[in-house]
Write a protein that holds these residues in place. Structure first.
Motif, PDB file in Angstrom:
ATOM      1  N   GLY A  28       0.793  -1.215   0.000  1.00 17.60           N
ATOM      2  CA  GLY A  28       0.000   0.000   0.000  1.00 17.60           C
ATOM      3  C   GLY A  28       0.825   1.264   0.000  1.00 17.60           C
ATOM      4  N   GLU A  29       0.113   2.390  -0.123  1.00 15.41           N
ATOM      5  CA  GLU A  29       0.683   3.731  -0.034  1.00 15.41           C
ATOM      6  C   GLU A  29      -0.467   4.709   0.155  1.00 15.41           C
ATOM      7  OE1 GLU A  29       2.701   4.968  -3.576  1.00 15.41           O
ATOM      8  OE2 GLU A  29       1.062   4.395  -4.904  1.00 15.41           O
ATOM      9  N   GLY A  30      -0.152   5.971   0.303  1.00 16.96           N
ATOM     10  CA  GLY A  30      -1.177   6.957   0.614  1.00 16.96           C
ATOM     11  C   GLY A  30      -2.297   7.030  -0.394  1.00 16.96           C
ATOM     12  N   SER A  31      -1.952   7.040  -1.679  1.00 13.53           N
ATOM     13  CA  SER A  31      -2.957   7.113  -2.736  1.00 13.53           C
ATOM     14  C   SER A  31      -2.685   6.030  -3.765  1.00 13.53           C
ATOM     15  CB  SER A  31      -2.922   8.492  -3.409  1.00 13.53           C
ATOM     16  OG  SER A  31      -3.855   8.566  -4.464  1.00 13.53           O
ATOM     17  N   LEU A  32      -3.650   5.147  -3.977  1.00 17.50           N
ATOM     18  CA  LEU A  32      -3.548   4.160  -5.050  1.00 17.50           C
ATOM     19  C   LEU A  32      -4.241   4.758  -6.268  1.00 17.50           C
ATOM     20  CD1 LEU A  32      -4.297   0.665  -3.422  1.00 17.50           C
ATOM     21  CD2 LEU A  32      -2.097   1.563  -4.168  1.00 17.50           C
ATOM     22  N   ASP A  33      -3.453   5.141  -7.265  1.00 16.38           N
ATOM     23  CA  ASP A  33      -3.995   5.803  -8.445  1.00 16.38           C
ATOM     24  C   ASP A  33      -3.185   5.384  -9.673  1.00 16.38           C
ATOM     25  OD1 ASP A  33      -1.586   7.277  -8.243  1.00 16.38           O
ATOM     26  OD2 ASP A  33      -2.557   8.848  -7.070  1.00 16.38           O
ATOM     27  N   GLU A  34      -3.387   6.080 -10.766  1.00 17.83           N
ATOM     28  CA  GLU A  34      -2.701   5.706 -12.003  1.00 17.83           C
ATOM     29  C   GLU A  34      -1.185   5.739 -11.848  1.00 17.83           C
ATOM     30  OE1 GLU A  34      -3.458   4.548 -15.070  1.00 17.83           O
ATOM     31  OE2 GLU A  34      -5.473   4.210 -14.320  1.00 17.83           O
ATOM     32  N   GLN A  35      -0.669   6.682 -11.058  1.00 20.10           N
ATOM     33  CA  GLN A  35       0.778   6.753 -10.848  1.00 20.10           C
ATOM     34  C   GLN A  35       1.297   5.482 -10.179  1.00 20.10           C
ATOM     35  OE1 GLN A  35       1.906  10.337  -8.754  1.00 20.10           O
ATOM     36  NE2 GLN A  35       2.212  11.422 -10.672  1.00 20.10           N
ATOM     37  N   THR A  36       0.479   4.876  -9.330  1.00 14.64           N
ATOM     38  CA  THR A  36       0.880   3.646  -8.646  1.00 14.64           C
ATOM     39  C   THR A  36       1.290   2.576  -9.652  1.00 14.64           C
ATOM     40  OG1 THR A  36      -0.661   4.126  -6.845  1.00 14.64           O
ATOM     41  CG2 THR A  36       0.135   1.866  -7.017  1.00 14.64           C
ATOM     42  N   LEU A  37       0.576   2.531 -10.763  1.00 12.57           N
ATOM     43  CA  LEU A  37       0.796   1.470 -11.749  1.00 12.57           C
ATOM     44  C   LEU A  37       2.083   1.666 -12.539  1.00 12.57           C
ATOM     45  CD1 LEU A  37      -2.851   1.227 -13.143  1.00 12.57           C
ATOM     46  CD2 LEU A  37      -1.821  -0.021 -11.229  1.00 12.57           C
TER      47      LEU A  37
ATOM     48  N   ARG B   1      -6.453   6.814  -0.009  1.00 10.19           N
ATOM     49  CA  ARG B   1      -7.428   7.139  -1.049  1.00 10.19           C
ATOM     50  C   ARG B   1      -7.278   6.140  -2.190  1.00 10.19           C
ATOM     51  NH1 ARG B   1      -5.940   9.923  -5.554  1.00 10.19           N
ATOM     52  NH2 ARG B   1      -7.580  10.864  -6.834  1.00 10.19           N
ATOM     53  N   LEU B   2      -8.407   5.670  -2.714  1.00 14.08           N
ATOM     54  CA  LEU B   2      -8.397   4.695  -3.807  1.00 14.08           C
ATOM     55  C   LEU B   2      -8.985   5.332  -5.061  1.00 14.08           C
ATOM     56  CD1 LEU B   2      -7.989   1.823  -4.910  1.00 14.08           C
ATOM     57  CD2 LEU B   2     -10.267   1.251  -4.015  1.00 14.08           C
ATOM     58  N   ALA B   3      -8.183   5.396  -6.121  1.00 13.91           N
ATOM     59  CA  ALA B   3      -8.646   5.982  -7.382  1.00 13.91           C
ATOM     60  C   ALA B   3      -8.440   5.009  -8.542  1.00 13.91           C
ATOM     61  CB  ALA B   3      -7.918   7.294  -7.651  1.00 13.91           C
ATOM     62  N   LEU B   4      -8.424   3.719  -8.244  1.00  7.15           N
ATOM     63  CA  LEU B   4      -8.286   2.688  -9.268  1.00  7.15           C
ATOM     64  C   LEU B   4      -9.502   1.765  -9.222  1.00  7.15           C
ATOM     65  CD1 LEU B   4      -4.535   1.647  -8.848  1.00  7.15           C
ATOM     66  CD2 LEU B   4      -5.521   2.961 -10.738  1.00  7.15           C
ATOM     67  N   ARG B   5      -9.976   1.377 -10.382  1.00  3.81           N
ATOM     68  CA  ARG B   5     -11.105   0.452 -10.455  1.00  3.81           C
ATOM     69  C   ARG B   5     -10.617  -0.966 -10.146  1.00  3.81           C
ATOM     70  NH1 ARG B   5     -15.548   2.552 -12.840  1.00  3.81           N
ATOM     71  NH2 ARG B   5     -16.267   0.485 -13.513  1.00  3.81           N
ATOM     72  N   PRO B   6     -11.529  -1.849  -9.737  1.00  3.05           N
ATOM     73  CA  PRO B   6     -11.131  -3.220  -9.396  1.00  3.05           C
ATOM     74  C   PRO B   6     -10.365  -3.937 -10.505  1.00  3.05           C
ATOM     75  CG  PRO B   6     -13.358  -2.795  -8.632  1.00  3.05           C
ATOM     76  CD  PRO B   6     -12.952  -1.597  -9.436  1.00  3.05           C
ATOM     77  N   GLU B   7     -10.758  -3.703 -11.771  1.00  2.04           N
ATOM     78  CA  GLU B   7     -10.060  -4.382 -12.867  1.00  2.04           C
ATOM     79  C   GLU B   7      -8.617  -3.904 -12.993  1.00  2.04           C
ATOM     80  OE1 GLU B   7     -13.154  -1.530 -14.798  1.00  2.04           O
ATOM     81  OE2 GLU B   7     -12.988  -2.857 -13.041  1.00  2.04           O
ATOM     82  N   ALA B   8      -8.380  -2.612 -12.742  1.00  2.00           N
ATOM     83  CA  ALA B   8      -7.003  -2.101 -12.791  1.00  2.00           C
ATOM     84  C   ALA B   8      -6.176  -2.693 -11.652  1.00  2.00           C
ATOM     85  CB  ALA B   8      -7.000  -0.582 -12.709  1.00  2.00           C
ATOM     86  N   LEU B   9      -6.787  -2.802 -10.480  1.00  4.97           N
ATOM     87  CA  LEU B   9      -6.095  -3.437  -9.356  1.00  4.97           C
ATOM     88  C   LEU B   9      -5.754  -4.881  -9.693  1.00  4.97           C
ATOM     89  CD1 LEU B   9      -8.254  -2.130  -6.367  1.00  4.97           C
ATOM     90  CD2 LEU B   9      -5.872  -1.527  -6.831  1.00  4.97           C
ATOM     91  N   GLY B  10      -6.714  -5.585 -10.299  1.00  9.71           N
ATOM     92  CA  GLY B  10      -6.491  -6.990 -10.654  1.00  9.71           C
ATOM     93  C   GLY B  10      -5.357  -7.161 -11.635  1.00  9.71           C
TER      94      GLY B  10
END
Length: 372
Positions: free
Chosen positions: A288-297, A322-331
């Motif tokens: 994890g990290e503070g914000s899971l978003d497009e930059q995370t990927l 904060r979560l800004a990724l859809r489940p499919e992106a996480l998967g």
């Protein structure tokens, strides 16, 4: 179970994230075996992660981004050093509310590298990110023995803007020990030095640079690379275009000039921190990290942890503010499920100010979902 999370920037260090998650898990399953391995991707928090993994913290006096003296740290284990440029030249080293995009210098980062050499380092992992600077690593190179002078033979002023005055670059005085170390540039970005995707254009505004400042810095860095070409030949242009050259205000370029080899920061840090053996022992990984978003990927710590865990056949869940990724992106990233603090506390301001207790509650949810 393995907790391998990065910091929640502005709220919790990576060590504190691990502590809070562990506490929450054990409230539900008191006897659960948990191993904590705080991680970082080369940016701020990298030294702390190395110390948590058993490295020794070494403190030295260095120049800050505005030239003032401050205490900074690097990490050492055996003959391997982890040096974090943000310790000396990061945004957090500027006074509150102050930016200096044109004049801030990486000289103190060179001080840190020299201290690592003095401590006997034969391998240096140079984590870059979170910089206050856009000087192409010129300050760092100067601290290590390079000389940059103007047409009158006078040393140029610190900072990126002054690089437009460089007439001659003399690298003959560089610390000779640099040629005999394994120097690894660890970064989560692969930008070139200049241009639309270069350091000034992409990251300058985060450091207070106006559109005019960005133009000045981009031209100055381009001129700097052209002058260096007279000293080291075509390699100067090759380095400027190479992935990672634009990292941390172009300090990546200076590191490449010194002979560093670029590697994605999280990959390097997982190797250095001993992630593989810890992963073998784990049944579930929490990252994890503070914000899971497009930059995370794109090269951030959770994506690196998840990729390595998936390759080993281990299940991964993530915690975040904060979560800004859809489940499919996480998967696709290898993360089965994410647990944001906002699911427990919708008020983002409270999530930031009370992140620790809220994270413990989130960890209890993970324990109930996966351990009972």
């Amino acid at each position: 179970m393995l907790i391998a999370a990065d910091k929640f920037k502005g709220s919790l260090t990576a060590v504190q994230v691990a502590e809070r998650v562990m506490a929450g898990l054990r409230r539900v399953v008191p006897g659960v075996e948990v191993e904590a391995l705080p991680v970082a991707d080369g940016g701020d928090g990298t030294v702390d992660a190395a110390v948590a993994a058993g490295f020794e913290r070494r403190e030295v006096r260095v120049a800050g981004p505005l030239g003032d003296e401050l205490t900074a740290a690097f990490a050492l284990r055996g003959d391997t050093a982890v040096v974090e440029m943000a310790e000396a030249s990061g945004l957090q080293r500027l006074p509150a509310g102050v930016f200096a995009p044109l004049t801030s210098s990486t000289y103190g980062s060179g001080d840190l590298l020299r201290a690592a050499l003095d401590a006997g380092a034969r391998t240096i992992v140079f984590g870059v990110g979170g910089s206050a600077t856009t000087d192409g690593g010129a300050g760092m190179l100067s601290a290590l023995g390079a000389r940059f002078v103007d047409a009158e033979g006078e040393p140029v002023a610190p900072g990126g803007a002054a690089l437009s005055d460089v007439a001659t670059a003399d690298l003959s005085g560089l610390d000779p020990r640099l040629s005999s170390v394994d120097f690894v540039l660890a970064s989560d970005v692969d930008n070139p030095l200049t241009g639309p995707k270069g350091a000034p254009a992409v990251y300058g505004p985060q450091k207070g640079a106006s559109p005019d400042d960005v133009e000045i810095l981009d031209a100055a860095l381009g001129h700097f690379a052209a002058v260096l070409e007279k000293s080291i030949g075509s390699r100067a242009a090759e380095y400027a275009a190479a992935p990672g050259a634009g990292a941390a205000g172009g300090i990546g370029y200076g590191a490449l000039v010194l002979g560093a080899r670029f590697r994605p920061g999280i990959e390097v840090m997982l190797d250095v921190l001993g992630f593989a053996p810890a992963l073998e022992r784990a049944t579930l990984v929490i990252t994890g990290e503070g914000s899971l978003d497009e930059q995370t990927l794109h090269g951030k710590a959770p994506a690196g942890v998840a990729a390595a865990a998936r390759a080993a056949g281990k299940e991964v869940v993530a915690v975040c503010g904060r979560l800004a990724l859809r489940p499919e992106a996480l998967g696709r990233a290898g993360i089965r499920r994410a647990y944001p603090l906002t699911e427990v506390e919708p008020d983002i301001a409270r999530c930031i100010s009370d992140a620790g207790p809220i994270l413990e509650t989130v960890a209890q949810h993970i324990a109930r979902d996966f351990l009972t």
